[in-house]
Enzyme design. Structure first.
Site, short mmCIF file in Angstrom:
data_model
loop_
_atom_site.label_atom_id
_atom_site.label_comp_id
_atom_site.label_asym_id
_atom_site.label_seq_id
_atom_site.Cartn_x
_atom_site.Cartn_y
_atom_site.Cartn_z
N ASN A 87 -28.31 21.58 18.09
CA ASN A 87 -26.86 21.54 18.91
C ASN A 87 -25.98 22.27 18.05
OD1 ASN A 87 -28.09 19.52 20.78
ND2 ASN A 87 -27.79 17.83 19.46
N VAL A 96 -22.73 16.17 13.36
CA VAL A 96 -22.68 16.57 11.86
C VAL A 96 -22.60 18.14 11.59
CG1 VAL A 96 -23.93 16.27 9.69
CG2 VAL A 96 -24.03 14.48 11.39
N HIS A 100 -28.71 21.71 11.33
CA HIS A 100 -29.73 21.08 11.35
C HIS A 100 -30.67 21.21 12.56
CE1 HIS A 100 -26.56 18.68 13.06
NE2 HIS A 100 -27.51 18.19 13.74
N HIS A 102 -33.58 19.44 14.89
CA HIS A 102 -34.01 18.05 15.22
C HIS A 102 -35.54 18.28 15.60
CE1 HIS A 102 -30.31 15.68 16.30
NE2 HIS A 102 -30.08 16.99 16.29
#
Ligand code: AMP
Length: 114
Positions: A87, A96, A100, A102
């Site tokens: 995202n 956040v 990252h 997922h």
């Protein structure tokens, strides 16, 4: 380095269920899993998201994707299928501000995402 919750996990200041780590990244279980397997792969480098990474970060981004597959294999979902999600920014649902990926699997996924 910015003070996100993921940086605190990297520093060992808050706990995480780490499933993989190396000199460039760590992978740990999402605290609010959206599938039977839901792991986050994050770089040790302080990057906000894929959109703010530069050409210099290309080898790191490639490594993170390889680690997503390593995690999927360790979690037993490599052959059945898994989804990798990154995202980028608020409208994409990024909450956040530390890059990252997922890794989601262990159930059938639908498309398109919400
Ligand atoms: P995103 O919304 O793409 O920025 O994803 C952030 C993810 O971090 C969400 O799926 C959260 O459930 C997850 N998360 C937030 N805090 C923690 C934590 N302390 N440990 C593990 N996962 C977390």
């Amino acid at each position: 380095m910015s003070d996100t919750i993921f940086v605190k996990i990297l520093r060992g200041e808050i706990p995480a269920d780490i499933v993989y780590e190396d000199e460039h990244c760590i992978a740990f279980r999402d605290v609010n899993p959206q599938a039977p397997v839901h792991v986050l792969v994050i770089p040790r480098k302080d990057l906000v998201n894929v959109a703010t990474a530069t050409a210099e970060d290309a080898p790191l981004l490639g490594h993170l994707l390889n680690v997503c597959t390593t995690v999927a294999e360790k979690e037993g979902i490599k052959d059945t299928g898994f989804r990798i999600v990154a995202n980028n920014g608020s409208e994409a649902g990024q909450t956040v501000d530390h890059l990252h990926f997922h890794v989601l699997g262990g159930r059938a996924m639908t498309w398109p995402p919400g």
